[in-house]
Write a protein that holds these residues in place. Structure first.
Motif, PDB file in Angstrom:
ATOM      1  N   GLU B 134       0.848  -1.191   0.000  1.00 17.98           N
ATOM      2  CA  GLU B 134       0.000   0.000   0.000  1.00 17.98           C
ATOM      3  C   GLU B 134       0.887   1.246   0.000  1.00 17.98           C
ATOM      4  O   GLU B 134       0.646   2.197  -0.742  1.00 17.98           O
ATOM      5  CB  GLU B 134      -0.925  -0.008   1.222  1.00 17.98           C
ATOM      6  CG  GLU B 134      -1.832   1.213   1.368  1.00 17.98           C
ATOM      7  CD  GLU B 134      -3.038   1.242   0.421  1.00 17.98           C
ATOM      8  OE1 GLU B 134      -3.315   0.215  -0.249  1.00 17.98           O
ATOM      9  OE2 GLU B 134      -3.702   2.290   0.352  1.00 17.98           O
ATOM     10  N   SER B 137       2.693   1.661  -3.352  1.00 14.82           N
ATOM     11  CA  SER B 137       1.802   1.960  -4.465  1.00 14.82           C
ATOM     12  C   SER B 137       1.905   3.430  -4.832  1.00 14.82           C
ATOM     13  O   SER B 137       1.923   4.299  -3.967  1.00 14.82           O
ATOM     14  CB  SER B 137       0.377   1.589  -4.074  1.00 14.82           C
ATOM     15  OG  SER B 137      -0.488   1.794  -5.156  1.00 14.82           O
ATOM     16  N   PRO B 139       1.108   7.231  -6.683  1.00 17.46           N
ATOM     17  CA  PRO B 139       0.067   8.206  -6.360  1.00 17.46           C
ATOM     18  C   PRO B 139      -1.185   8.114  -7.223  1.00 17.46           C
ATOM     19  O   PRO B 139      -2.211   8.683  -6.867  1.00 17.46           O
ATOM     20  CB  PRO B 139       0.757   9.555  -6.590  1.00 17.46           C
ATOM     21  CG  PRO B 139       1.840   9.262  -7.577  1.00 17.46           C
ATOM     22  CD  PRO B 139       2.282   7.847  -7.322  1.00 17.46           C
ATOM     23  N   HIS B 140      -1.109   7.381  -8.349  1.00 19.37           N
ATOM     24  CA  HIS B 140      -2.278   7.336  -9.231  1.00 19.37           C
ATOM     25  C   HIS B 140      -3.179   6.176  -8.834  1.00 19.37           C
ATOM     26  O   HIS B 140      -2.798   5.012  -8.931  1.00 19.37           O
ATOM     27  CB  HIS B 140      -1.835   7.203 -10.683  1.00 19.37           C
ATOM     28  CG  HIS B 140      -1.062   8.382 -11.156  1.00 19.37           C
ATOM     29  ND1 HIS B 140      -1.667   9.534 -11.599  1.00 19.37           N
ATOM     30  CD2 HIS B 140       0.270   8.610 -11.207  1.00 19.37           C
ATOM     31  CE1 HIS B 140      -0.731  10.416 -11.924  1.00 19.37           C
ATOM     32  NE2 HIS B 140       0.445   9.885 -11.693  1.00 19.37           N
ATOM     33  N   ALA B 141      -4.386   6.521  -8.414  1.00 21.25           N
ATOM     34  CA  ALA B 141      -5.300   5.528  -7.866  1.00 21.25           C
ATOM     35  C   ALA B 141      -5.528   4.386  -8.844  1.00 21.25           C
ATOM     36  O   ALA B 141      -5.778   4.610 -10.028  1.00 21.25           O
ATOM     37  CB  ALA B 141      -6.630   6.181  -7.516  1.00 21.25           C
ATOM     38  N   ASP B 147       0.846   5.867 -14.135  1.00 22.24           N
ATOM     39  CA  ASP B 147      -0.532   6.345 -14.193  1.00 22.24           C
ATOM     40  C   ASP B 147      -1.409   5.500 -15.107  1.00 22.24           C
ATOM     41  O   ASP B 147      -2.502   5.918 -15.494  1.00 22.24           O
ATOM     42  CB  ASP B 147      -0.561   7.806 -14.667  1.00 22.24           C
ATOM     43  CG  ASP B 147       0.084   7.978 -16.039  1.00 22.24           C
ATOM     44  OD1 ASP B 147       0.243   9.139 -16.469  1.00 22.24           O
ATOM     45  OD2 ASP B 147       0.440   6.967 -16.674  1.00 22.24           O
ATOM     46  N   ASP B 153       0.018  -4.446 -11.875  1.00 24.74           N
ATOM     47  CA  ASP B 153      -1.405  -4.452 -11.495  1.00 24.74           C
ATOM     48  C   ASP B 153      -2.028  -5.812 -11.799  1.00 24.74           C
ATOM     49  O   ASP B 153      -2.793  -6.354 -10.996  1.00 24.74           O
ATOM     50  CB  ASP B 153      -2.187  -3.379 -12.267  1.00 24.74           C
ATOM     51  CG  ASP B 153      -1.674  -1.984 -12.017  1.00 24.74           C
ATOM     52  OD1 ASP B 153      -1.668  -1.168 -12.962  1.00 24.74           O
ATOM     53  OD2 ASP B 153      -1.268  -1.700 -10.870  1.00 24.74           O
ATOM     54  N   LYS B 176      -5.555   1.952  -1.752  1.00 32.36           N
ATOM     55  CA  LYS B 176      -4.897   1.934  -3.066  1.00 32.36           C
ATOM     56  C   LYS B 176      -4.910   0.516  -3.655  1.00 32.36           C
ATOM     57  O   LYS B 176      -5.155   0.329  -4.846  1.00 32.36           O
ATOM     58  CB  LYS B 176      -3.453   2.438  -2.943  1.00 32.36           C
ATOM     59  CG  LYS B 176      -3.368   3.925  -2.600  1.00 32.36           C
ATOM     60  CD  LYS B 176      -2.023   4.476  -3.002  1.00 32.36           C
ATOM     61  CE  LYS B 176      -1.326   5.165  -1.860  1.00 32.36           C
ATOM     62  NZ  LYS B 176       0.080   5.476  -2.210  1.00 32.36           N
ATOM     63  N   LYS B 179      -8.320  -0.432  -4.822  1.00 37.06           N
ATOM     64  CA  LYS B 179      -8.667   0.215  -6.100  1.00 37.06           C
ATOM     65  C   LYS B 179      -8.075  -0.550  -7.277  1.00 37.06           C
ATOM     66  O   LYS B 179      -8.678  -0.630  -8.347  1.00 37.06           O
ATOM     67  CB  LYS B 179      -8.152   1.664  -6.074  1.00 37.06           C
ATOM     68  CG  LYS B 179      -8.666   2.529  -7.217  1.00 37.06           C
ATOM     69  CD  LYS B 179      -9.879   3.361  -6.805  1.00 37.06           C
ATOM     70  CE  LYS B 179     -10.319   4.301  -7.913  1.00 37.06           C
ATOM     71  NZ  LYS B 179     -10.905   3.661  -9.056  1.00 37.06           N
TER      72      LYS B 179
END
Lengths: 204, 202
Positions: B134, B137, B139-141, B147, B153, B176, B179
């Motif tokens: 977490e 991870s 900054p881009h959700a 990004d 992922d 995060k 998401k």
């Protein structure tokens, strides 16, 4: 150029592949070796609570093979084409499997009889079969990818020499002439040759 | 015309699935060959680079080792990370996930009398591991690195789907990571694949 700081314990271990790549690349770096009692303080500040880590320009990388691949890429030692890069990666992963098999089945085995039996199996069956596969993958000139030294060749040398001290005698490359060439290409690389002479003597 | 890529594995998700997810996410055609362990594997085995599957055949070359294959396909599909540094970050996250994958696979492989012990080991290992992820991870959700969708992922989604079977609430408080579990199946190619992929034991 960024400043690189590699942190590990005072041993070859999983950091040595990174040190060998730095040596082959001729890239300067700070080779930090921690005492065991310094580790607890650093551990929570590392990405995954493990060493080695590489710090550069405020970023921290972990996982030895990922670090090695990153430095190798910047120095053109990771394979010139996508398929060559895949060849490099698969040999690296194969060498990790060979090392892990030794560690989990032999090094960590507490039962002396089982340990001896597993060692015999490793040296007489597993390694010759694996080396036979690797010999087929190497070129006549002694390279696993393309026609120049790559991280794959370095990984082969590193893992075999890592395991050798724990065996009654070093793993034989007899019958695997291309692997002998791979080893010669690695040890005769000027940067690596210099490092092999200068690196600290450590128990592991 | 035959697809340029041919992947050979058993009829399982396991070590081949992240690569299948990569192909699916990018909409890149490939031949998804599934062989029978009893009748077909013995003949194929000596003809593989290291006596193992999965292998990927492309342009007359055979690549083995599931992460080497996945990284190659990730690069082919633009899902490996956009810069050298991002690629290194993707690599390190995938490497770390190997530990989590190993712990959950151990449960499946364990004999009945050892299964509970393996479940406890996963339960002891996962919380700290996921807390660190977490933090790592980006900054881009919904994306571990950069990004946009990467191999990291897809690997995370694949492993966590299995871990959540044993530890269902484990990422409820890790927004995060939670998401990422939404973002991956929102990719159309992945969603189509998830709907049609063969049902297999693991």
């Amino acid at each position: 150029m960024p400043s690189y700081k590699l942190t590990y314990f005072n041993g070859r271990g999983t950091a040595e592949i990174v040190r060998l790549v730095f040596a082959a690349a001729g890239t300067e770096y700070e080779d930090v070796r921690l005492e065991q009692d310094q580790w607890p303080e650093l551990k929570p500040n590392t990405p995954m609570g493990q060493l080695p880590i590489l710090e550069m320009d405020g970023t921290m990388l972990c996982q030895s093979n990922s670090i090695a691949r990153y430095i190798a890429k910047l120095a053109g030692l990771a394979g010139k084409t996508p398929l060559d890069q895949a060849r490099v990666d698969m040999v690296m992963d194969g060498m990790v499997d060979m090392g892990n098999k030794f560690a989990y089945e032999i090094y960590y085995e507490k039962d002396e009889d089982k340990k001896a039996e597993k060692k015999k199996d490793y040296v007489e069956k597993y390694v010759p079969q694996f080396f036979s596969s690797l010999n087929k993958l190497a070129s006549d000139g002694g390279y696993f990818a393309g026609d120049e030294l790559t991280l794959a060749d370095i990984a082969f040398y590193n893992m075999t020499t890592m395991v050798n001290p724990y065996l009654e005698q070093p793993l034989s490359l007899d019958g695997f002439p291309k692997l002998q060439k791979v080893e010669d290409n690695v040890t005769s690389n000027p940067g690596i040759a210099k490092w092999l002479k200068e690196r600290p003597e450590t128990p592991y | 015309m035959a697809p340029r890529y041919r992947m050979i594995y058993f009829n399982l998700r396991a070590r081949a699935e992240p690569t299948r997810l990569l192909f699916a996410a990018a909409g890149l055609q490939y031949e998804d060959v599934r062989i029978r362990r009893d009748t077909e594997w013995p003949a194929l085995k000596p003809n593989t680079p290291m006596g193992q599957v999965p292998v990927l055949e492309v342009d007359g070359v055979t690549i083995c080792q599931s992460n080497a294959i996945a990284r190659y396909v990730a690069k082919e599909t633009g899902l490996a990370g956009k810069t050298n540094l991002e690629q290194a970050q993707v690599d390190m996250l995938v490497d770390g996930m190997g530990d989590l994958r190993g712990k959950q696979a151990a449960i499946r492989k364990a004999s009945e009398d050892k299964k509970d012990q393996c479940k406890e080991e996963l339960a002891a290992f996962a919380p700290n591991f996921l807390r660190r992820y977490e933090e790592l991870s980006g900054p881009h959700a919904g994306h571990l690195v950069g990004d946009s969708l990467t191999w990291a992922d897809l690997e995370f989604y694949d492993v966590m789907t299995k871990v959540l079977m044993y530890l269902p609430g484990i990422i409820d408080n890790l927004p995060k990571l939670a998401k990422v579990m939404d973002t991956v199946p929102a990719n159309k190619g992945v969603a189509d694949w998830l709907a049609k992929r063969p049902e297999t034991p693991h």
